[in-house]
Design a protein around this motif. Structure first.
Motif, PDB file in Angstrom:
ATOM      1  N   VAL A  88       0.821  -1.215   0.000  1.00 36.83           N
ATOM      2  CA  VAL A  88       0.000   0.000   0.000  1.00 36.83           C
ATOM      3  C   VAL A  88       0.857   1.268   0.000  1.00 36.83           C
ATOM      4  O   VAL A  88       2.074   1.210   0.215  1.00 36.83           O
ATOM      5  CB  VAL A  88      -0.949   0.053   1.237  1.00 36.83           C
ATOM      6  CG1 VAL A  88      -1.937  -1.097   1.217  1.00 36.83           C
ATOM      7  CG2 VAL A  88      -0.159   0.054   2.539  1.00 36.83           C
ATOM      8  N   CYS A  90       0.056   4.791   1.832  1.00 35.45           N
ATOM      9  CA  CYS A  90      -0.930   5.515   2.644  1.00 35.45           C
ATOM     10  C   CYS A  90      -0.877   7.014   2.401  1.00 35.45           C
ATOM     11  O   CYS A  90      -1.690   7.752   2.944  1.00 35.45           O
ATOM     12  CB  CYS A  90      -0.739   5.207   4.127  1.00 35.45           C
ATOM     13  SG  CYS A  90      -1.211   3.517   4.503  1.00 35.45           S
ATOM     14  N   GLY A  93      -3.101   6.607  -0.873  1.00 32.03           N
ATOM     15  CA  GLY A  93      -4.222   5.690  -0.668  1.00 32.03           C
ATOM     16  C   GLY A  93      -4.175   4.487  -1.608  1.00 32.03           C
ATOM     17  O   GLY A  93      -5.038   3.609  -1.533  1.00 32.03           O
ATOM     18  N   LYS A  94      -3.166   4.433  -2.463  1.00 34.46           N
ATOM     19  CA  LYS A  94      -3.071   3.337  -3.433  1.00 34.46           C
ATOM     20  C   LYS A  94      -2.966   1.974  -2.715  1.00 34.46           C
ATOM     21  O   LYS A  94      -2.176   1.827  -1.786  1.00 34.46           O
ATOM     22  CB  LYS A  94      -1.843   3.563  -4.331  1.00 34.46           C
ATOM     23  CG  LYS A  94      -1.970   2.861  -5.645  1.00 34.46           C
ATOM     24  CD  LYS A  94      -0.950   3.368  -6.649  1.00 34.46           C
ATOM     25  CE  LYS A  94      -0.809   2.359  -7.769  1.00 34.46           C
ATOM     26  NZ  LYS A  94       0.543   2.132  -8.179  1.00 34.46           N
ATOM     27  N   LEU A  96      -5.183   0.596  -0.902  1.00 35.11           N
ATOM     28  CA  LEU A  96      -6.042   0.462   0.284  1.00 35.11           C
ATOM     29  C   LEU A  96      -7.456  -0.003  -0.046  1.00 35.11           C
ATOM     30  O   LEU A  96      -8.207  -0.380   0.856  1.00 35.11           O
ATOM     31  CB  LEU A  96      -6.076   1.786   1.063  1.00 35.11           C
ATOM     32  CG  LEU A  96      -4.790   2.081   1.850  1.00 35.11           C
ATOM     33  CD1 LEU A  96      -4.840   3.460   2.477  1.00 35.11           C
ATOM     34  CD2 LEU A  96      -4.553   1.022   2.928  1.00 35.11           C
ATOM     35  N   ASP A  97      -7.822   0.018  -1.338  1.00 34.30           N
ATOM     36  CA  ASP A  97      -9.145  -0.502  -1.716  1.00 34.30           C
ATOM     37  C   ASP A  97      -9.261  -1.994  -1.385  1.00 34.30           C
ATOM     38  O   ASP A  97     -10.357  -2.509  -1.218  1.00 34.30           O
ATOM     39  CB  ASP A  97      -9.393  -0.255  -3.217  1.00 34.30           C
ATOM     40  CG  ASP A  97      -8.253  -0.791  -4.081  1.00 34.30           C
ATOM     41  OD1 ASP A  97      -7.089  -0.726  -3.627  1.00 34.30           O
ATOM     42  OD2 ASP A  97      -8.515  -1.291  -5.188  1.00 34.30           O
ATOM     43  N   LYS A  98      -8.117  -2.651  -1.260  1.00 37.41           N
ATOM     44  CA  LYS A  98      -8.148  -4.091  -0.955  1.00 37.41           C
ATOM     45  C   LYS A  98      -8.266  -4.354   0.547  1.00 37.41           C
ATOM     46  O   LYS A  98      -8.414  -5.490   0.979  1.00 37.41           O
ATOM     47  CB  LYS A  98      -6.857  -4.754  -1.459  1.00 37.41           C
ATOM     48  CG  LYS A  98      -6.647  -4.672  -2.958  1.00 37.41           C
ATOM     49  CD  LYS A  98      -5.654  -5.749  -3.397  1.00 37.41           C
ATOM     50  CE  LYS A  98      -5.384  -5.704  -4.878  1.00 37.41           C
ATOM     51  NZ  LYS A  98      -4.324  -4.760  -5.255  1.00 37.41           N
ATOM     52  N   ILE A 100     -10.523  -3.392   3.133  1.00 36.97           N
ATOM     53  CA  ILE A 100     -11.775  -3.844   3.755  1.00 36.97           C
ATOM     54  C   ILE A 100     -12.150  -5.271   3.302  1.00 36.97           C
ATOM     55  O   ILE A 100     -12.465  -6.126   4.147  1.00 36.97           O
ATOM     56  CB  ILE A 100     -12.931  -2.840   3.466  1.00 36.97           C
ATOM     57  CG1 ILE A 100     -12.586  -1.459   4.030  1.00 36.97           C
ATOM     58  CG2 ILE A 100     -14.269  -3.346   4.013  1.00 36.97           C
ATOM     59  CD1 ILE A 100     -12.573  -1.330   5.531  1.00 36.97           C
ATOM     60  N   ARG A 142      -6.281   7.733   6.404  1.00 35.84           N
ATOM     61  CA  ARG A 142      -6.880   7.264   5.142  1.00 35.84           C
ATOM     62  C   ARG A 142      -8.203   6.557   5.403  1.00 35.84           C
ATOM     63  O   ARG A 142      -9.127   6.618   4.599  1.00 35.84           O
ATOM     64  CB  ARG A 142      -5.926   6.287   4.443  1.00 35.84           C
ATOM     65  CG  ARG A 142      -4.844   6.968   3.691  1.00 35.84           C
ATOM     66  CD  ARG A 142      -5.300   7.248   2.274  1.00 35.84           C
ATOM     67  NE  ARG A 142      -4.687   8.444   1.755  1.00 35.84           N
ATOM     68  CZ  ARG A 142      -5.220   9.220   0.837  1.00 35.84           C
ATOM     69  NH1 ARG A 142      -6.401   8.954   0.326  1.00 35.84           N
ATOM     70  NH2 ARG A 142      -4.620  10.285   0.412  1.00 35.84           N
ATOM     71  N   MET A 143      -8.273   5.845   6.524  1.00 34.57           N
ATOM     72  CA  MET A 143      -9.462   5.045   6.828  1.00 34.57           C
ATOM     73  C   MET A 143     -10.469   5.811   7.682  1.00 34.57           C
ATOM     74  O   MET A 143     -11.637   5.445   7.732  1.00 34.57           O
ATOM     75  CB  MET A 143      -9.088   3.757   7.598  1.00 34.57           C
ATOM     76  CG  MET A 143      -8.020   2.887   6.952  1.00 34.57           C
ATOM     77  SD  MET A 143      -8.378   2.429   5.248  1.00 34.57           S
ATOM     78  CE  MET A 143      -9.859   1.460   5.451  1.00 34.57           C
ATOM     79  N   LYS A 167     -14.650   4.160   8.405  1.00 38.48           N
ATOM     80  CA  LYS A 167     -15.809   3.787   7.597  1.00 38.48           C
ATOM     81  C   LYS A 167     -16.064   2.291   7.766  1.00 38.48           C
ATOM     82  O   LYS A 167     -15.244   1.574   8.334  1.00 38.48           O
ATOM     83  CB  LYS A 167     -15.521   4.108   6.125  1.00 38.48           C
ATOM     84  CG  LYS A 167     -15.313   5.607   5.903  1.00 38.48           C
ATOM     85  CD  LYS A 167     -14.648   5.878   4.560  1.00 38.48           C
ATOM     86  CE  LYS A 167     -14.057   7.273   4.563  1.00 38.48           C
ATOM     87  NZ  LYS A 167     -12.627   7.330   4.377  1.00 38.48           N
ATOM     88  N   ASN A 168     -17.157   1.786   7.226  1.00 37.34           N
ATOM     89  CA  ASN A 168     -17.486   0.357   7.240  1.00 37.34           C
ATOM     90  C   ASN A 168     -17.603  -0.231   8.641  1.00 37.34           C
ATOM     91  O   ASN A 168     -17.219  -1.387   8.879  1.00 37.34           O
ATOM     92  CB  ASN A 168     -16.447  -0.458   6.456  1.00 37.34           C
ATOM     93  CG  ASN A 168     -16.414  -0.083   4.994  1.00 37.34           C
ATOM     94  OD1 ASN A 168     -15.859   0.961   4.645  1.00 37.34           O
ATOM     95  ND2 ASN A 168     -17.043  -0.880   4.156  1.00 37.34           N
TER      96      ASN A 168
END
Ligand code: GTP
Ligand code: MG
Length: 304
Positions: A88, A90, A93-94, A96-98, A100, A142-143, A167-168
């Motif tokens: 990643v 941070c 943010g690259k 980080l989609d993976k 969650i 980022r999160m 989030k989430n």
């Protein structure tokens, strides 16, 4: 020769932080260990290897400034070793989609149990650990949903454990950076010093910068040559030199670099302190290019 004194890099507050982190482990469902993709061996958190029975995920952070070929190598190596890891960055943010989807996969069993008990909406709690300055608070930011953690480019910014709502339906615990109380291997201390995980003021900057230069001459001679315009040196032709010749040559190249940057004291001598700081700074900020100092082959050798 020891480059850093153990008492200086493991001050009292660090052992207190370590105890607090261990105390808070009982509240979390997942442990996220952040490492520096440029030094994947030396930046592991010794305090969190082995013994802890929690699902865990490793984030190879700063992958934007690590050598992409070796990051891919490392991911293959870690997978073979059954270590769950993602590369990643941070800062942007690259990758980080993976994160969650990976958390949901790793906590599949726990989440199923919660759902069976009618507690499907329960918050997932994650603890983030890692050596100083590796990007723990940047990851949290980022999160995070709302409140932000303090981020600075120096070790020891985060002083205590602090919860953040993400989030989430996730809560994340930010923690202070922890180093090993004693480095069995001086190389670990050196690598951590190169990337800025040990406070510069307890280091001999000139010794560290020359050690870095030596390493870069071995691993990335062309990047050095290009950045500092060292065309008079045959940097890749080092193998024939003996140890003393090599040391002398490193000294020479170090002085050349200072001279080319105009770092000269009144009287004409090279300002070695400024040169050392500049070299470290340029490496840390990836001005020389994308660099990885530890290769997965070294880890294979160690575990043989
Ligand atoms: N290039 C790059 N820089 C990053 C990345 N992540 C964090 N940084 C930078 O690294 C420095 C340290 O980041 P922090 O998030 O404060 O690190 P930390 O692990 O919380 O540090 P401590 O609280 O001191 O232990 C900052 O300058 C960040 O901008 C990344 O993926 N790539
Ligand atoms: Mg922090």
């Amino acid at each position: 020769m020891d480059i850093i004194h153990p008492i200086q890099w493991f001050p009292g507050h660090m052992s207190k932080s370590k105890r607090k982190i261990h105390d808070d482990l009982k509240y979390v469902n997942l442990l996220v260990e952040i490492i520096d993709a440029r030094i994947p061996i030396s930046s592991r958190s010794p305090a969190f290897m082995g013994s802890i029975l929690k699902p865990r995920l490793m984030l190879m952070n700063k992958s934007d400034i690590a050598d992409p070929i070796f990051t891919t190598d490392w991911l293959v190596f870690l997978k073979k070793d059954n270590i769950q890891a993602l590369a990643v960055d941070c800062k942007s943010g690259k990758g980080l989609d993976k994160f969650i989807p990976k958390v949901n996969e790793l906590l599949r069993k726990e989440i199923a149990v919660w759902q069976n008990k009618g507690m499907g909406g329960r918050r997932i709690r994650i603890m983030v650990v890692g050596v100083p300055n590796v990007g723990k608070s940047s990851f949290i930011n980022r999160m995070a949903d709302g409140k932000r953690a303090k981020v600075e480019n120096r070790p020891g910014v985060t002083k205590e454990n602090q919860w953040f709502l993400a989030k989430n339906n996730i809560e994340i615990l930010d923690t202070p950076g922890i180093l090993s109380p004693k480095f069995e291997d001086q190389k670990v201390g050196e690598n951590l010093a190169f990337v800025g995980s040990i406070k510069d003021k307890i280091l001999d900057i000139e010794i560290i910068a020359k050690k870095l230069l030596k390493k870069l001459l071995d691993l990335y001679p062309n990047l050095l040559k290009k950045r500092f315009n060292l065309k008079e040196y045959h940097l890749s032709d080092e193998t024939a030199d003996n140890f003393e010749q090599k040391e002398l040559r490193i000294d020479q190249i170090f002085h050349s670099i200072g001279q080319k940057r105009g770092m000269i004291l009144p009287g004409g001598k090279i300002d070695t302190h400024r040169t050392a700081n500049m070299l470290l700074d340029e490496f840390r900020n990836a001005k020389l290019g994308r660099i990885t100092l530890e290769r997965s082959a070294e880890a294979s050798k160690e575990s043989e």
